[in-house]
Write a protein that holds these residues in place. Structure first.
Motif, mmCIF file in Angstrom:
data_model
loop_
_atom_site.group_PDB
_atom_site.id
_atom_site.type_symbol
_atom_site.label_atom_id
_atom_site.label_comp_id
_atom_site.label_asym_id
_atom_site.label_seq_id
_atom_site.Cartn_x
_atom_site.Cartn_y
_atom_site.Cartn_z
ATOM 1 N N PRO A 1 20.757 -13.591 32.216
ATOM 2 C CA PRO A 1 20.791 -14.913 32.361
ATOM 3 C C PRO A 1 19.991 -15.507 33.568
ATOM 4 O O PRO A 1 19.766 -15.157 34.522
ATOM 5 N N GLU A 2 19.587 -16.984 33.112
ATOM 6 C CA GLU A 2 18.880 -17.578 34.132
ATOM 7 C C GLU A 2 19.864 -17.831 35.259
ATOM 8 O O GLU A 2 19.157 -17.785 36.422
ATOM 9 N N ARG A 3 21.057 -17.963 35.353
ATOM 10 C CA ARG A 3 21.904 -18.004 36.304
ATOM 11 C C ARG A 3 22.037 -17.040 37.276
ATOM 12 O O ARG A 3 22.677 -17.117 38.256
ATOM 13 N N TRP A 4 21.668 -15.775 36.990
ATOM 14 C CA TRP A 4 21.828 -14.639 37.691
ATOM 15 C C TRP A 4 20.413 -14.341 38.178
ATOM 16 O O TRP A 4 20.035 -13.087 37.689
ATOM 17 N N PRO A 5 19.613 -14.963 38.829
ATOM 18 C CA PRO A 5 18.352 -14.658 39.248
ATOM 19 C C PRO A 5 18.167 -13.498 40.257
ATOM 20 O O PRO A 5 17.124 -12.825 40.247
ATOM 21 N N ALA A 6 19.177 -13.194 40.855
ATOM 22 C CA ALA A 6 19.037 -12.197 42.123
ATOM 23 C C ALA A 6 20.507 -11.282 42.056
ATOM 24 O O ALA A 6 21.605 -12.104 41.705
ATOM 25 N N GLY A 7 20.520 -10.131 42.314
ATOM 26 C CA GLY A 7 21.853 -9.511 42.536
ATOM 27 C C GLY A 7 21.582 -7.831 42.488
ATOM 28 O O GLY A 7 20.469 -7.118 42.662
ATOM 29 N N SER A 8 22.765 -7.125 42.366
ATOM 30 C CA SER A 8 22.581 -5.853 42.202
ATOM 31 C C SER A 8 23.989 -5.216 41.489
ATOM 32 O O SER A 8 25.025 -5.869 41.268
ATOM 33 N N VAL A 9 23.709 -3.986 40.985
ATOM 34 C CA VAL A 9 25.024 -3.297 40.205
ATOM 35 C C VAL A 9 24.649 -1.871 40.521
ATOM 36 O O VAL A 9 23.621 -1.386 40.491
ATOM 37 N N SER A 10 25.852 -1.026 40.651
ATOM 38 C CA SER A 10 25.713 0.301 40.850
ATOM 39 C C SER A 10 26.649 0.850 40.002
ATOM 40 O O SER A 10 27.648 0.434 39.581
ATOM 41 N N GLY A 11 26.335 2.473 39.585
ATOM 42 C CA GLY A 11 27.324 3.230 38.911
ATOM 43 C C GLY A 11 27.263 2.963 37.291
ATOM 44 O O GLY A 11 28.170 3.828 36.667
ATOM 45 N N LEU A 12 26.463 2.265 36.496
ATOM 46 C CA LEU A 12 26.417 2.100 35.302
ATOM 47 C C LEU A 12 26.005 3.410 34.773
ATOM 48 O O LEU A 12 24.962 3.933 35.096
ATOM 49 N N VAL A 13 26.750 4.009 33.810
ATOM 50 C CA VAL A 13 26.387 5.326 33.192
ATOM 51 C C VAL A 13 25.816 5.009 32.007
ATOM 52 O O VAL A 13 26.272 4.477 30.887
ATOM 53 N N ALA A 14 24.346 5.317 31.867
ATOM 54 C CA ALA A 14 23.676 5.289 30.547
ATOM 55 C C ALA A 14 23.846 6.491 29.479
ATOM 56 O O ALA A 14 24.189 7.721 30.173
ATOM 57 N N GLN A 15 23.507 6.403 28.326
ATOM 58 C CA GLN A 15 23.620 7.660 27.375
ATOM 59 C C GLN A 15 22.503 8.441 28.006
ATOM 60 O O GLN A 15 21.564 8.184 28.418
ATOM 61 N N GLY A 16 22.940 9.706 27.566
ATOM 62 C CA GLY A 16 21.889 10.997 28.276
ATOM 63 C C GLY A 16 22.366 11.399 29.589
ATOM 64 O O GLY A 16 21.725 12.227 30.197
ATOM 65 N N GLY A 17 23.390 10.710 30.124
ATOM 66 C CA GLY A 17 24.040 11.372 31.430
ATOM 67 C C GLY A 17 23.264 10.768 32.714
ATOM 68 O O GLY A 17 23.026 11.482 33.473
ATOM 69 N N PHE A 18 22.755 9.510 32.638
ATOM 70 C CA PHE A 18 22.033 9.072 33.736
ATOM 71 C C PHE A 18 22.950 7.885 34.344
ATOM 72 O O PHE A 18 23.326 6.847 33.920
ATOM 73 N N VAL A 19 23.177 7.905 35.615
ATOM 74 C CA VAL A 19 24.068 7.065 36.373
ATOM 75 C C VAL A 19 23.102 6.258 37.144
ATOM 76 O O VAL A 19 22.119 6.435 37.555
ATOM 77 N N THR A 20 23.082 4.877 36.844
ATOM 78 C CA THR A 20 21.867 4.039 37.346
ATOM 79 C C THR A 20 22.431 2.674 38.129
ATOM 80 O O THR A 20 23.521 2.178 37.930
ATOM 81 N N ASP A 21 21.692 2.527 39.003
ATOM 82 C CA ASP A 21 21.792 1.582 40.080
ATOM 83 C C ASP A 21 20.576 0.508 39.807
ATOM 84 O O ASP A 21 19.505 0.791 39.544
ATOM 85 N N ILE A 22 20.858 -0.793 39.729
ATOM 86 C CA ILE A 22 19.847 -1.862 39.629
ATOM 87 C C ILE A 22 19.886 -2.758 40.722
ATOM 88 O O ILE A 22 21.005 -3.383 41.211
ATOM 89 N N GLU A 23 18.723 -3.126 41.403
ATOM 90 C CA GLU A 23 18.562 -4.260 42.100
ATOM 91 C C GLU A 23 17.418 -5.089 41.643
ATOM 92 O O GLU A 23 16.528 -4.719 41.306
ATOM 93 N N TRP A 24 17.916 -6.631 41.662
ATOM 94 C CA TRP A 24 16.884 -7.273 41.078
ATOM 95 C C TRP A 24 16.630 -8.762 41.737
ATOM 96 O O TRP A 24 17.796 -9.131 42.412
ATOM 97 N N ARG A 25 15.619 -9.381 41.490
ATOM 98 C CA ARG A 25 15.330 -10.614 42.382
ATOM 99 C C ARG A 25 14.357 -11.716 41.643
ATOM 100 O O ARG A 25 13.268 -10.671 40.922
ATOM 101 N N GLY A 26 14.720 -13.096 41.550
ATOM 102 C CA GLY A 26 13.756 -13.554 40.640
ATOM 103 C C GLY A 26 13.535 -13.168 39.395
ATOM 104 O O GLY A 26 12.574 -13.530 38.597
ATOM 105 N N GLY A 27 14.716 -12.793 38.602
ATOM 106 C CA GLY A 27 14.933 -12.223 37.520
ATOM 107 C C GLY A 27 14.090 -11.139 36.859
ATOM 108 O O GLY A 27 13.888 -10.610 35.673
ATOM 109 N N ARG A 28 13.989 -10.281 37.910
ATOM 110 C CA ARG A 28 12.957 -9.150 37.856
ATOM 111 C C ARG A 28 13.516 -7.877 38.307
ATOM 112 O O ARG A 28 13.995 -7.991 39.592
ATOM 113 N N ALA A 29 13.606 -6.589 37.940
ATOM 114 C CA ALA A 29 14.207 -5.235 38.461
ATOM 115 C C ALA A 29 13.182 -5.167 39.774
ATOM 116 O O ALA A 29 12.038 -5.128 39.535
#
Length: 261
Positions: free
Chosen positions: A169-197
């Motif tokens: 959402p537009e109200r979350w322009p920057a942030g981070s999240v860690s430990g989300l597990v995707a299908q296929g066995g991938f543990v994923t961390d994301i950092e984003w700023r300005g609405g872009r990873a």
């Protein structure tokens, strides 16, 4: 197995009506409660993956129209778990602002002062069915569903593709999240700023081939595997694919950095 395959082939497939809405029933019937909280016809959108904006845009558009039509009749049939369910449906439609609006309603009507989720609108705002009046009745599935819905806004992995920030959402322009597990066995961390990873870290548990799609196209991609550059394919403007090894970690740095291939 043969009998079940035959039965599976006899099941009706998702369809739209003359108004362009995804239908709930295989027969043309008039609903008694057009604003009802049960959303069974959206199973192919979530938790299934038969309906997606990328692979089946017509069905996704029909699902969106049916969802909007359902909500036009108000929220008096909803209860606590309805809102994370609505959130995740909008997340699968890549509509982060609409998804967050449902979480806003949920926190207004069904979150106690101690942040535990409740089944109905104890504040009397007309946002749920009036089963219990002013009583605060704890409902665990609403709270658990909320965490799942937020995760779905930040990462999706159905259909063999990891989607990074698919419903931000537009109200979350920057942030981070860690430990989300995707299908296929991938543990994923994301950092984003300005609405872009800006940075995506992926740890491969199983060594499967990894395909990553970015909601906003990256300008440049630099892929590293524990310090070494890794060859990858850019399948489309927003999709990259690369091989992984079990137990290894990979970094996708998305900024003004030269592509290494």
């Amino acid at each position: 197995a043969g009998r079940w395959r035959k039965r599976l082939g006899n099941l009706p497939t998702p369809a739209g009506n003359k108004q362009g809405e995804l239908v709930e029933w295989s027969e043309n019937v008039q609903t008694d409660e057009p604003g009802h909280r049960h959303m069974s016809m959206f199973y192919g959108l979530f938790p299934g993956d038969r309906i997606t904006p990328d692979e089946s845009p017509a069905l996704a558009a029909a699902a969106r129209k049916a969802l909007q039509e359902r909500l036009q009749h108000g929220y008096s049939h909803m209860n606590g778990w309805s809102y994370p369910w609505l959130t995740v449906l909008f997340a699968r439609l890549s509509d982060g602002d609409a998804a967050l609006a449902q979480l806003d309603r949920f926190t207004r009507c069904c979150v106690n002062d101690n942040l535990l989720s409740l089944i109905t609108d104890y504040r009397g705002q007309g946002l749920t069915i009036g089963w219990f009046g002013k009583k605060k009745i704890f409902q665990i599935e609403a709270g658990l569903g909320t965490t799942a819905a937020i995760a779905e806004m930040l990462l999706q992995s159905h259909g063999g593709t990891i989607r990074v920030l698919p419903a931000l959402p537009e109200r979350w322009p920057a942030g981070s999240v860690s430990g989300l597990v995707a299908q296929g066995g991938f543990v994923t961390d994301i950092e984003w700023r300005g609405g872009r990873a800006e940075h995506v870290g992926i740890h491969s548990r199983l060594g499967n081939r990894c395909r990553v799609k970015f909601h906003v196209p990256p300008a440049k991609v630099w892929l590293k595997g524990q310090g070494d550059s890794v060859t990858f394919k850019r399948l489309q403007g927003t999709v990259v694919e690369f091989p992984t090894m079990a137990g290894k970690s990979y970094e996708l740095c998305l900024s003004l950095i030269t592509i290494l291939t």
